[in-house]
Motif scaffolding. Structure first.
Motif, short mmCIF file in Angstrom:
data_model
loop_
_atom_site.label_atom_id
_atom_site.label_comp_id
_atom_site.label_asym_id
_atom_site.label_seq_id
_atom_site.Cartn_x
_atom_site.Cartn_y
_atom_site.Cartn_z
N THR A 35 1.00 -1.17 0.00
CA THR A 35 -0.08 -0.07 -0.08
C THR A 35 0.88 1.19 0.06
N THR A 36 1.85 1.20 0.70
CA THR A 36 2.83 2.51 0.93
C THR A 36 3.68 2.54 -0.61
N GLN A 37 3.77 1.60 -1.24
CA GLN A 37 4.54 1.67 -2.59
C GLN A 37 3.37 2.23 -3.67
N LYS A 38 2.30 1.81 -3.24
CA LYS A 38 1.05 2.32 -4.21
C LYS A 38 1.01 3.90 -4.09
N MET A 39 0.94 4.26 -2.80
CA MET A 39 1.01 5.64 -2.35
C MET A 39 2.11 6.38 -2.88
N LEU A 40 3.44 6.01 -3.07
CA LEU A 40 4.55 6.62 -3.50
C LEU A 40 4.57 6.65 -4.73
N LYS A 41 3.95 5.51 -5.66
CA LYS A 41 3.89 5.44 -7.10
C LYS A 41 2.97 6.75 -7.61
N ALA A 42 1.91 6.81 -6.67
CA ALA A 42 1.03 7.96 -7.15
C ALA A 42 1.48 9.21 -7.10
#
Length: 208
Positions: A35-42
């Protein structure tokens, strides 16, 4: 038709203590990381438009290790944090973070929090941010604890204290607020890319 505007105008991301040594101990840790990777990629794919500042901490780094490398914080091809501070306090709201946060201009922000542990560092960080007058979102698919039973209790308390308990996808769409804004296409594509891991994260963590 009115010009589309963003719904959240001053968002920020707080990443709490996602360190390598916690990997074996935290309930569904890999889902929190995803989930954190998703936020960072966003943030990365829309940085020219959204420009969301990132603040991260470690808890006693000398003993408990560095932030998990797959998050890519402060790496040459990753995201540059406004602060990536070590702490012994449980709350992230320590002087180094406060100073970096206030250097952005001092306005109230919509802070989204991910990390560990839900009932300790995430809770105390959220309470401090609320006390300072910021709107705080805690991602149910982005926080966890060693004991899974702690998580829903912590989220219920934070909701009662005034935090918004939500999900990564909901927050990203709320951040935009309108399909007509320039970042919509990038975020919609990212949501599709992470569809499987988002579903797994919700099933594993978001039992609130």
């Amino acid at each position: 038709m009115a010009q589309p505007v963003r719904r959240l105008v001053n968002p920020a991301l707080f990443i709490c203590d996602l360190q390598e040594k916690f990997r074996p101990a935290i309930h569904e840790y890999e889902k929190v990381i995803a989930t954190t990777q998703k936020m960072l990629k966003a943030i990365t794919c829309t940085r020219k438009i959204l420009n969301i500042p990132v603040f991260a901490t470690t808890q006693q780094r000398a003993k408990l290790g560095e932030t998990c490398s797959e998050l890519g914080l402060d790496s040459s091809d990753g995201i540059a944090t406004k602060a990536h501070a070590d702490k012994s306090a449980f709350s992230m709201w320590i002087p180094d973070v406060q100073s970096a946060f206030e250097s952005l201009g001092g306005e109230k922000r919509e802070v989204v929090v991910v990390g560990i542990e839900s009932h300790i560092c995430v809770t105390q960080t959220t309470l401090d941010l609320l006390r300072e007058g910021h709107k705080v979102y805690v991602l149910a698919d982005g926080v966890s604890s060693c004991n899974k039973e702690e998580v829903p209790i912590a989220l219920a308390r934070l909701r009662a204290e005034g935090a918004v308990v939500t999900t990564s996808e909901s927050w990203l769409y709320e951040c935009m607020g309108d399909a007509g804004i320039p970042e919509f296409r990038g975020i919609a594509g990212l949501v599709k890319e992470f569809k499987s891991s988002t579903k797994e994260g919700l099933q594993a963590l978001a039992k609130i």
